[in-house]
Structures are given as C-alpha cells and as structure tokens.
Design an enzyme around this catalytic site. Structure first.
Site, PDB file in Angstrom:
ATOM      1  N   ASN A 111       0.872  -1.170   0.000  1.00  0.00           N
ATOM      2  CA  ASN A 111       0.000   0.000   0.000  1.00  0.00           C
ATOM      3  C   ASN A 111       0.908   1.219   0.000  1.00  0.00           C
ATOM      4  OD1 ASN A 111      -1.775   2.067   0.487  1.00  0.00           O
ATOM      5  ND2 ASN A 111      -2.366   1.396   2.542  1.00  0.00           N
ATOM      6  N   LYS A 146       0.139   4.269  -0.254  1.00  0.00           N
ATOM      7  CA  LYS A 146      -0.489   5.460   0.340  1.00  0.00           C
ATOM      8  C   LYS A 146      -0.240   6.669  -0.584  1.00  0.00           C
ATOM      9  CE  LYS A 146      -0.083   3.229   4.776  1.00  0.00           C
ATOM     10  NZ  LYS A 146       0.080   3.317   6.215  1.00  0.00           N
ATOM     11  N   HIS A 158      -9.379   1.261   4.935  1.00  0.00           N
ATOM     12  CA  HIS A 158      -8.109   1.448   5.641  1.00  0.00           C
ATOM     13  C   HIS A 158      -8.325   2.399   6.823  1.00  0.00           C
ATOM     14  CE1 HIS A 158      -3.989   2.560   6.536  1.00  0.00           C
ATOM     15  NE2 HIS A 158      -3.632   1.456   5.908  1.00  0.00           N
ATOM     16  N   GLU A 196      -6.663   4.788   7.900  1.00  0.00           N
ATOM     17  CA  GLU A 196      -6.430   6.212   7.597  1.00  0.00           C
ATOM     18  C   GLU A 196      -7.667   6.820   6.936  1.00  0.00           C
ATOM     19  OE1 GLU A 196      -2.785   5.512   5.505  1.00  0.00           O
ATOM     20  OE2 GLU A 196      -1.844   4.975   7.411  1.00  0.00           O
ATOM     21  N   GLU A 204      -5.078  -4.800  10.585  1.00  0.00           N
ATOM     22  CA  GLU A 204      -4.074  -3.761  10.789  1.00  0.00           C
ATOM     23  C   GLU A 204      -4.355  -3.023  12.092  1.00  0.00           C
ATOM     24  OE1 GLU A 204      -2.137  -2.623   6.756  1.00  0.00           O
ATOM     25  OE2 GLU A 204      -3.757  -1.230   7.176  1.00  0.00           O
ATOM     26  N   GLY A 257       2.772   2.471  10.698  1.00  0.00           N
ATOM     27  CA  GLY A 257       3.704   3.583  10.543  1.00  0.00           C
ATOM     28  C   GLY A 257       4.442   3.953  11.822  1.00  0.00           C
ATOM     29  N   SER A 313       3.783  -1.921  10.248  1.00  0.00           N
ATOM     30  CA  SER A 313       5.239  -1.987  10.444  1.00  0.00           C
ATOM     31  C   SER A 313       5.855  -3.325  10.037  1.00  0.00           C
ATOM     32  CB  SER A 313       5.599  -1.633  11.894  1.00  0.00           C
ATOM     33  OG  SER A 313       5.177  -0.309  12.195  1.00  0.00           O
TER      34      SER A 313
HETATM   35  P1  13P Z   1       3.298   0.558   7.551  1.00  0.00           P
HETATM   36  O1  13P Z   1       3.806  -0.748   6.973  1.00  0.00           O
HETATM   37  O2  13P Z   1       4.011   1.755   7.021  1.00  0.00           O
HETATM   38  O3  13P Z   1       3.219   0.491   9.044  1.00  0.00           O
HETATM   39  O4  13P Z   1       1.787   0.716   7.036  1.00  0.00           O
HETATM   40  C1  13P Z   1       0.903  -0.352   7.169  1.00  0.00           C
HETATM   41  C2  13P Z   1      -0.329  -0.045   6.429  1.00  0.00           C
HETATM   42  O5  13P Z   1      -1.107   0.799   6.805  1.00  0.00           O
HETATM   43  C3  13P Z   1      -0.588  -0.788   5.189  1.00  0.00           C
HETATM   44  O6  13P Z   1      -1.896  -0.581   4.737  1.00  0.00           O
END
Ligand code: 13P
Length: 256
Positions: free
Chosen positions: A9, A11, A95, A97, A167, A173, A213
């Site tokens: 992903n 983002k 997601h 976010e 997640e 992150g 992560s």
């Molecule tokens: P990170 O791997 O940067 O922690 O992000 C995970 C994520 O949100 C994947 O959708």
C-alpha cells in the site's frame, strides 16, 4: 493450503515517474517468485503506468479506495468501472487512515465492498483496533463490529474474493509491529468469527493479511503464524529492495 498474498500500500507516495522506476526494479527482483500472490497499490495517478509495466508479470495492481456509485456528480471520486478499465484487480477498502481522516464508517465501507464485488474487483478489507481500544480490552469487540458492519448482506459465495487485512492502528507507521502472538490471536479470532457467519470451510479458505510496520526483519516470524496468510505493507513497500525481501520471505515459507 492458503496461498500467501503480499500487497504494497503505497499510500500518498510516488509520482507516476517515481512509480515507474519502483515497479521496473520490482519486476526484475521478483522474476523467480512462484508461490506468492503479489500486489501493488499505487496512488490513482500512477495506476496506468504501473499496470503497463506489470502487465506481463504475475504482479497485480490494486487501488487504495473507490466510490460506491458507477458514475455521476461526485467531484474527486473514482469508480469501480474506472478501476477495472485501468487494469486493477484489487482494491483496498476501509483502511484505518480513511476511517480516521475521511470519516469512513462500517456502513460506507460495506457499500464500497459490495460495489467492488459487483465489478469483480477483489476487496482488501481492512480492520483493526486503536491502542486505546486494545488497552481497554475491546479488541475483539471492535474487530467483530467492523467485520459485521463491513460484510453486512454479503453472500458466503462472495467471500472467496475478499481478503481481510488485520491492521492494528497502533502498529501502522509506528515501527512497532504486533508481536507474532498478538497477530495470531487476532487472526484466529477473525477466522472463527467468519466461520460462525459463513461456515467453517469458507473461513478456512479465506486469506487474512497482517499489516502494521511489516519489514524484512519481522515478516518471517509474522508469516509463520498459522492464521497469518500474508502482509499488507506500507513504508517497506516503497523501496523495491525491502518489498522484494518481504516477498522472498513469503516464497521461502511457502516452499516448506
Ligand atoms: P506501515 O507498513 O508503514 O506500518 O503501514 C501499514 C499499512 O497501513 C498498510 O496498509
């Protein structure tokens, strides 16, 4: 045996030019991969470029979101038929976010999942608890509510086209991944909830990715858990080298 699935992903990262460079490198680094499903989810603007490079490879392309109508006066939105036409196979839905910054709810997520399925896009349906919820002992209740809401009125027969991504919000992150045991505990809970809802055989076939992560250093321990069937990778998917290492770890585990 559930085939492992590793998805990146991206983002809001990578211009089309940067995306082109990344997938050209990734294509070379993954030529020997046979046992893992691979997906990249670039920003909308890079989808066509990425798809053109990956067309003759096993790496599939996904989007990071969609809108639930086919077309119309919805300024700034992108529809399922547009994604299909651009060559997408997968779409990330719900997601954290998007839940956090764009006010997505279980109900809107459910509409998006239904629309994706109608157009034969495979939803990567994300769920996960916040740190506050985990510390309050609410993890399972939150996961159950998100599953029930997001999958409302979805036929058992459609479940083979859905991927679930667990997640935990506190692991995204932050560099602080869930321990393999924490991931396994949540994945097992998700699978048994889905077994109650759709029957054991369907739940046993369903793939559940872990996200938060994931890095080359921790992926093997996470993927070694019996109910962890892949990873949804953010930061470490932005470099061909680290993403390819994660895919190689999954390939290696699939050979034994
Ligand atoms: P990170 O791997 O940067 O922690 O992000 C995970 C994520 O949100 C994947 O959708």
């Amino acid at each position: 045996m559930r085939k492992k699935i590793i998805a990146g992903n991206w983002k809001m990262h990578k211009t089309p030019a940067e995306a082109l460079q990344l997938v050209n490198e990734l294509k070379v680094k993954t030529v020997n991969i046979e046992k893992v499903d691979m997906v990249v989810c670039p920003p909308y603007l890079a989808i066509l470029t990425v798809r053109a490079v990956l067309k003759e490879t096993p790496i599939r392309v996904g989007a990071q979101n969609l809108f639930w109508e086919n077309e119309g006066a919805y300024t700034g939105e992108i529809s399922a038929p547009m994604l299909v036409d651009a060559g997408c196979t997968y779409v990330i839905i719900g997601h954290s976010e998007r839940r956090q910054y764009f006010h997505e709810t279980d109900e809107t997520i459910n509409r998006k999942i239904k629309k994706a399925l109608e157009f034969r896009l495979k939803p990567i349906f994300c769920i996960g608890e916040t740190l506050e919820q985990r510390e309050a002992g609410q993890t399972f209740t939150v996961l159950k509510t998100q599953l029930d809401g997001g999958l409302q009125d979805i036929d058992a027969s459609a479940m083979q086209n859905i991927i679930i991504a667990y997640e935990p919000v506190w692991a995204i992150g932050t560099g602080r991944n869930a321990t393999p045991e924490q991931a396994q505990e949540a994945h097992q809970f998700i699978r048994s909830s889905l077994a109650e809802k759709f029957g054991r055989p369907i739940a046993d076939e369903l793939r559940i990715q872990y996200g938060g992560s994931v890095k080359p250093e921790n992926v093997e321990a996470l993927l070694s858990q019996p109910d962890v069937d892949g990873a949804l990778v953010g930061g470490a998917s932005l470099k061909a080298d680290s993403f390819a290492k994660i895919i190689e770890a999954a390939e290696h585990l699939s050979k034994h």
